[in-house]
Design a protein around this motif. Structure first.
Motif, PDB file in Angstrom:
ATOM      1  N   GLY A  88      32.904  35.997 -30.521  1.00 51.88           N
ATOM      2  CA  GLY A  88      32.687  36.192 -31.714  1.00 51.88           C
ATOM      3  C   GLY A  88      32.831  35.159 -32.822  1.00 51.88           C
ATOM      4  O   GLY A  88      32.761  35.227 -33.992  1.00 51.88           O
ATOM      5  N   TYR A  89      32.601  33.904 -32.179  1.00 50.17           N
ATOM      6  CA  TYR A  89      32.388  32.677 -33.077  1.00 50.17           C
ATOM      7  C   TYR A  89      31.166  32.447 -33.566  1.00 50.17           C
ATOM      8  O   TYR A  89      30.014  32.465 -33.112  1.00 50.17           O
ATOM      9  N   GLY A  90      31.388  32.476 -35.219  1.00 50.21           N
ATOM     10  CA  GLY A  90      30.076  32.357 -35.949  1.00 50.21           C
ATOM     11  C   GLY A  90      29.663  30.931 -36.417  1.00 50.21           C
ATOM     12  O   GLY A  90      28.680  30.925 -37.117  1.00 50.21           O
ATOM     13  N   GLY A  91      30.245  29.881 -36.053  1.00 53.74           N
ATOM     14  CA  GLY A  91      30.162  28.648 -36.418  1.00 53.74           C
ATOM     15  C   GLY A  91      29.071  28.186 -35.183  1.00 53.74           C
ATOM     16  O   GLY A  91      28.788  28.708 -34.139  1.00 53.74           O
ATOM     17  N   HIS A  92      28.878  26.843 -34.882  1.00 55.34           N
ATOM     18  CA  HIS A  92      28.270  25.850 -34.050  1.00 55.34           C
ATOM     19  C   HIS A  92      29.121  25.090 -33.116  1.00 55.34           C
ATOM     20  O   HIS A  92      30.000  24.447 -33.559  1.00 55.34           O
ATOM     21  N   LEU A  93      29.199  25.607 -31.928  1.00 53.48           N
ATOM     22  CA  LEU A  93      29.978  25.124 -30.776  1.00 53.48           C
ATOM     23  C   LEU A  93      29.561  23.710 -30.580  1.00 53.48           C
ATOM     24  O   LEU A  93      28.495  23.188 -30.507  1.00 53.48           O
ATOM     25  N   GLN A  94      30.692  22.895 -30.754  1.00 51.58           N
ATOM     26  CA  GLN A  94      30.382  21.368 -30.465  1.00 51.58           C
ATOM     27  C   GLN A  94      30.602  20.718 -29.075  1.00 51.58           C
ATOM     28  O   GLN A  94      30.155  20.116 -28.615  1.00 51.58           O
ATOM     29  N   GLY A  95      31.893  21.231 -28.346  1.00 52.08           N
ATOM     30  CA  GLY A  95      32.040  20.642 -27.177  1.00 52.08           C
ATOM     31  C   GLY A  95      33.167  21.523 -26.491  1.00 52.08           C
ATOM     32  O   GLY A  95      33.838  22.288 -27.163  1.00 52.08           O
ATOM     33  N   GLU A  96      33.521  21.325 -25.356  1.00 53.98           N
ATOM     34  CA  GLU A  96      34.571  21.894 -24.452  1.00 53.98           C
ATOM     35  C   GLU A  96      35.039  20.869 -23.482  1.00 53.98           C
ATOM     36  O   GLU A  96      34.232  20.095 -22.860  1.00 53.98           O
TER      37      GLU A  96
END
Length: 200
Positions: free
Chosen positions: A109-117
């Motif tokens: 449900g993350y509505g932002g932009h994934l940057q890294g893991e």
């Protein structure tokens, strides 16, 4: 006289036991030190996320970067992947269903932009793991990403003591990547599967 003899024998046995106690790390059959198990108890469960966030933000502040704030969806994605890595028995960025970090963040449900893991399989503590990530250029790049402003962090500890750590970062000011496939990895995330997927 008998009492003194008994006391002397007891004192000698006590001192001998003290002197034979191991003074260094326990070694395994390969000659390397055995891992020290860092057991996460109930009290630590509440302290670890805050400690990691605060430590991470201290590192970022030293470089003039904005702090990261927890995001519930990213926390959920991190926990799901930590558990899944344990089930797979390998530390990597793909889920057992082939999902990428982007897919898992969107599923949570993350509505932002994934940057890294960032991921780790270890017996070390949260701060030791953060220190390891900070000591390598590629993982430090995820921590110091100037575009990141949110984070998710979680772990899964097996009964053996092995811990699977997962940290994900995101940018709430940008929309999520559209039309993500299971093989789509973020620009700051690499995997041993990248070349395999390209070669097929």
């Amino acid at each position: 006289m008998t009492k003194l003899t008994v006391l002397a024998v007891c004192a000698t046995a006590f001192l001998a036991a003290c002197s034979s106690a191991p003074t260094g790390p326990q070694l395994g059959p390969d000659g390397r030190p055995l891992p020290t198990i860092y057991k996460i108890d109930k009290r630590s469960e509440a302290e670890i996320p805050v400690r990691v966030r605060d430590s991470l933000n201290t590192l970022r502040a030293a470089r003039g970067l904005a702090p990261l704030e927890f995001n519930a969806a990213l926390n959920a994605a991190a926990l799901a992947h930590a558990r899944d890595m344990s089930a797979q028995g390998r530390p990597w960025h793909f889920g057992s269903d082939g999902s990428s970090p982007l897919v898992r963040a969107q599923r949570a449900g993350y509505g932002g932009h994934l940057q890294g893991e960032l991921i780790a399989e270890t017996y070390e503590s949260d701060l030791e793991t953060l220190a390891e990530w900070s000591g390598q250029a590629d993982t430090l790049g995820v921590i110091m990403d100037a575009a990141a402003n949110e984070m998710g962090f979680s772990w899964y500890q097996e009964p053996s003591g092995k811990i699977w750590w997962t940290l994900v970062t995101g940018d709430r000011n940008r929309p999520p990547v559209a039309n993500v496939t299971s093989l789509a990895l973020g620009r700051t995330v690499t995997s041993e599967m990248d070349n395999l997927a390209a070669a097929q």
